[in-house]
Design a protein around this motif. Structure first.
Motif, PDB file in Angstrom:
ATOM      1  N   CYS A  33     -10.863   6.639 -14.476  1.00 22.83           N
ATOM      2  CA  CYS A  33     -10.106   7.216 -13.364  1.00 22.83           C
ATOM      3  C   CYS A  33      -8.689   7.621 -13.777  1.00 22.83           C
ATOM      4  CB  CYS A  33     -10.043   6.240 -12.197  1.00 22.83           C
ATOM      5  SG  CYS A  33     -11.668   5.732 -11.608  1.00 22.83           S
ATOM      6  N   GLN A  34      -8.113   6.903 -14.707  1.00 16.42           N
ATOM      7  CA  GLN A  34      -6.751   7.215 -15.144  1.00 16.42           C
ATOM      8  C   GLN A  34      -6.676   8.556 -15.878  1.00 16.42           C
ATOM      9  OE1 GLN A  34      -5.335   4.436 -18.084  1.00 16.42           O
ATOM     10  NE2 GLN A  34      -7.294   4.398 -19.137  1.00 16.42           N
ATOM     11  N   ASN A  35      -7.807   9.033 -16.394  1.00 14.95           N
ATOM     12  CA  ASN A  35      -7.795  10.249 -17.211  1.00 14.95           C
ATOM     13  C   ASN A  35      -7.417  11.503 -16.436  1.00 14.95           C
ATOM     14  OD1 ASN A  35      -8.621   8.551 -19.245  1.00 14.95           O
ATOM     15  ND2 ASN A  35     -10.741   9.217 -19.213  1.00 14.95           N
ATOM     16  N   ASP A  36      -7.834  11.599 -15.173  1.00 14.37           N
ATOM     17  CA  ASP A  36      -7.510  12.801 -14.404  1.00 14.37           C
ATOM     18  C   ASP A  36      -6.616  12.489 -13.197  1.00 14.37           C
ATOM     19  OD1 ASP A  36      -9.347  11.545 -12.737  1.00 14.37           O
ATOM     20  OD2 ASP A  36     -10.441  13.371 -12.246  1.00 14.37           O
ATOM     21  N   ALA A  37      -6.027  11.296 -13.184  1.00 15.43           N
ATOM     22  CA  ALA A  37      -5.191  10.879 -12.052  1.00 15.43           C
ATOM     23  C   ALA A  37      -3.940  11.743 -11.945  1.00 15.43           C
ATOM     24  CB  ALA A  37      -4.795   9.418 -12.205  1.00 15.43           C
ATOM     25  N   ARG A  38      -3.526  11.933 -10.703  1.00 18.07           N
ATOM     26  CA  ARG A  38      -2.285  12.664 -10.454  1.00 18.07           C
ATOM     27  C   ARG A  38      -1.568  12.015  -9.280  1.00 18.07           C
ATOM     28  NH1 ARG A  38      -6.411  16.318  -8.262  1.00 18.07           N
ATOM     29  NH2 ARG A  38      -5.917  16.735  -6.090  1.00 18.07           N
ATOM     30  N   THR A  39      -0.270  12.186  -9.239  1.00 15.40           N
ATOM     31  CA  THR A  39       0.511  11.686  -8.118  1.00 15.40           C
ATOM     32  C   THR A  39       0.396  12.713  -7.000  1.00 15.40           C
ATOM     33  OG1 THR A  39       2.022  10.515  -9.577  1.00 15.40           O
ATOM     34  CG2 THR A  39       2.815  10.996  -7.350  1.00 15.40           C
ATOM     35  N   VAL A  40      -0.147  12.282  -5.853  1.00 17.39           N
ATOM     36  CA  VAL A  40      -0.352  13.206  -4.739  1.00 17.39           C
ATOM     37  C   VAL A  40       0.696  13.045  -3.650  1.00 17.39           C
ATOM     38  CG1 VAL A  40      -2.805  13.577  -5.157  1.00 17.39           C
ATOM     39  CG2 VAL A  40      -2.083  11.655  -3.720  1.00 17.39           C
ATOM     40  N   LYS A  41       1.342  11.889  -3.587  1.00 16.54           N
ATOM     41  CA  LYS A  41       2.412  11.641  -2.614  1.00 16.54           C
ATOM     42  C   LYS A  41       3.409  10.674  -3.234  1.00 16.54           C
ATOM     43  CE  LYS A  41       0.484  13.811   0.922  1.00 16.54           C
ATOM     44  NZ  LYS A  41       1.054  14.931   1.606  1.00 16.54           N
ATOM     45  N   THR A  42       4.686  10.827  -2.864  1.00 20.54           N
ATOM     46  CA  THR A  42       5.728   9.906  -3.304  1.00 20.54           C
ATOM     47  C   THR A  42       6.587   9.553  -2.101  1.00 20.54           C
ATOM     48  OG1 THR A  42       5.791  10.961  -5.481  1.00 20.54           O
ATOM     49  CG2 THR A  42       7.651   9.554  -4.913  1.00 20.54           C
ATOM     50  N   ALA A  43       6.853   8.267  -1.909  1.00 19.91           N
ATOM     51  CA  ALA A  43       7.700   7.813  -0.796  1.00 19.91           C
ATOM     52  C   ALA A  43       9.168   7.899  -1.207  1.00 19.91           C
ATOM     53  CB  ALA A  43       7.338   6.388  -0.395  1.00 19.91           C
ATOM     54  N   SER A  44      10.054   7.756  -0.224  1.00 20.65           N
ATOM     55  CA  SER A  44      11.486   7.931  -0.473  1.00 20.65           C
ATOM     56  C   SER A  44      12.044   6.936  -1.490  1.00 20.65           C
ATOM     57  CB  SER A  44      12.267   7.847   0.837  1.00 20.65           C
ATOM     58  OG  SER A  44      12.047   6.601   1.469  1.00 20.65           O
ATOM     59  N   TRP A  45      11.482   5.737  -1.605  1.00 19.02           N
ATOM     60  CA  TRP A  45      11.987   4.761  -2.570  1.00 19.02           C
ATOM     61  C   TRP A  45      11.290   4.859  -3.917  1.00 19.02           C
ATOM     62  CZ3 TRP A  45      11.756   0.047   1.229  1.00 19.02           C
ATOM     63  CH2 TRP A  45      12.780   0.182   2.186  1.00 19.02           C
ATOM     64  N   GLY A  46      10.354   5.780  -4.035  1.00 12.09           N
ATOM     65  CA  GLY A  46       9.753   6.036  -5.341  1.00 12.09           C
ATOM     66  C   GLY A  46       8.346   5.527  -5.570  1.00 12.09           C
ATOM     67  N   VAL A  47       7.750   4.801  -4.641  1.00 16.36           N
ATOM     68  CA  VAL A  47       6.365   4.384  -4.844  1.00 16.36           C
ATOM     69  C   VAL A  47       5.478   5.625  -4.761  1.00 16.36           C
ATOM     70  CG1 VAL A  47       5.832   3.832  -2.422  1.00 16.36           C
ATOM     71  CG2 VAL A  47       4.585   2.696  -4.259  1.00 16.36           C
ATOM     72  N   GLU A  48       4.508   5.707  -5.665  1.00 14.77           N
ATOM     73  CA  GLU A  48       3.634   6.871  -5.747  1.00 14.77           C
ATOM     74  C   GLU A  48       2.217   6.521  -5.319  1.00 14.77           C
ATOM     75  OE1 GLU A  48       3.934   7.401  -9.949  1.00 14.77           O
ATOM     76  OE2 GLU A  48       5.548   8.859  -9.764  1.00 14.77           O
ATOM     77  N   LEU A  49       1.562   7.461  -4.681  1.00 14.25           N
ATOM     78  CA  LEU A  49       0.137   7.351  -4.418  1.00 14.25           C
ATOM     79  C   LEU A  49      -0.562   8.153  -5.495  1.00 14.25           C
ATOM     80  CD1 LEU A  49      -2.181   6.375  -2.596  1.00 14.25           C
ATOM     81  CD2 LEU A  49      -1.973   8.542  -1.351  1.00 14.25           C
ATOM     82  N   ARG A  50      -1.325   7.469  -6.335  1.00 18.08           N
ATOM     83  CA  ARG A  50      -2.071   8.108  -7.421  1.00 18.08           C
ATOM     84  C   ARG A  50      -3.504   8.320  -6.963  1.00 18.08           C
ATOM     85  NH1 ARG A  50       0.110  10.232 -11.753  1.00 18.08           N
ATOM     86  NH2 ARG A  50      -1.373   9.302 -13.173  1.00 18.08           N
ATOM     87  N   TYR A  51      -4.095   9.441  -7.356  1.00 18.92           N
ATOM     88  CA  TYR A  51      -5.441   9.789  -6.929  1.00 18.92           C
ATOM     89  C   TYR A  51      -6.227  10.360  -8.096  1.00 18.92           C
ATOM     90  CZ  TYR A  51      -9.191  12.406  -4.665  1.00 18.92           C
ATOM     91  OH  TYR A  51     -10.411  12.910  -4.306  1.00 18.92           O
TER      92      TYR A  51
END
Length: 137
Positions: A50-68
């Protein structure tokens, strides 16, 4: 069988065996596994494909990222260095599955994965004074 033919056959067998051993040793075995949707729930993204094609799709104001990961249809939260606060990060999906991880202010930390197959997910970060979350994706 003549002694000469026996020696040739033995030599050919030994060469074939040695060549197959070299061939097997030269192809690296991958420790990564694959999963899809709900079979990814609770797995460490770094031990899957899953890590091979993962991308950050959303980022919150404090910097936490939603990876997909599109190939796995799974999501997780990630926090990278640069923050000066200790914080907890969390990923949750719209079916109620969630995983958290502690971020100590340096390095990179990520949560385990949640299913994101035909549902949505969100990443959040909690500090002493509140929450910062991504939009649902």
């Amino acid at each position: 069988m003549s002694p000469l033919l026996r020696k040739l056959a033995t030599g050919a067998s030994a060469c074939a065996l040695a060549a197959s051993g070299l061939l097997m040793a030269s192809s690296p075995a991958s420790a990564a596994t694959s999963c899809l949707g709900s079979t990814c729930t609770g797995k460490d993204p770094s031990t899957t494909t899953c890590q091979n094609d993962a991308r950050t799709v959303k980022t919150a104001s404090w910097g936490v990222e939603l990876r997909y990961s599109p190939s796995c249809r799974a999501a997780w939260a990630r926090k990278t260095s640069g923050a000066s606060f200790d914080t907890d990060i969390k990923v949750a999906n719209s079916q109620g599955a969630s995983y958290s991880a502690y971020y100590g202010g340096n390095g990179t930390v990520f949560t385990r994965m949640v299913n994101d197959l035909d549902i949505t997910a969100q990443a959040c970060e909690r500090r002493e004074f509140g929450y910062s979350c991504t939009d649902w994706y």
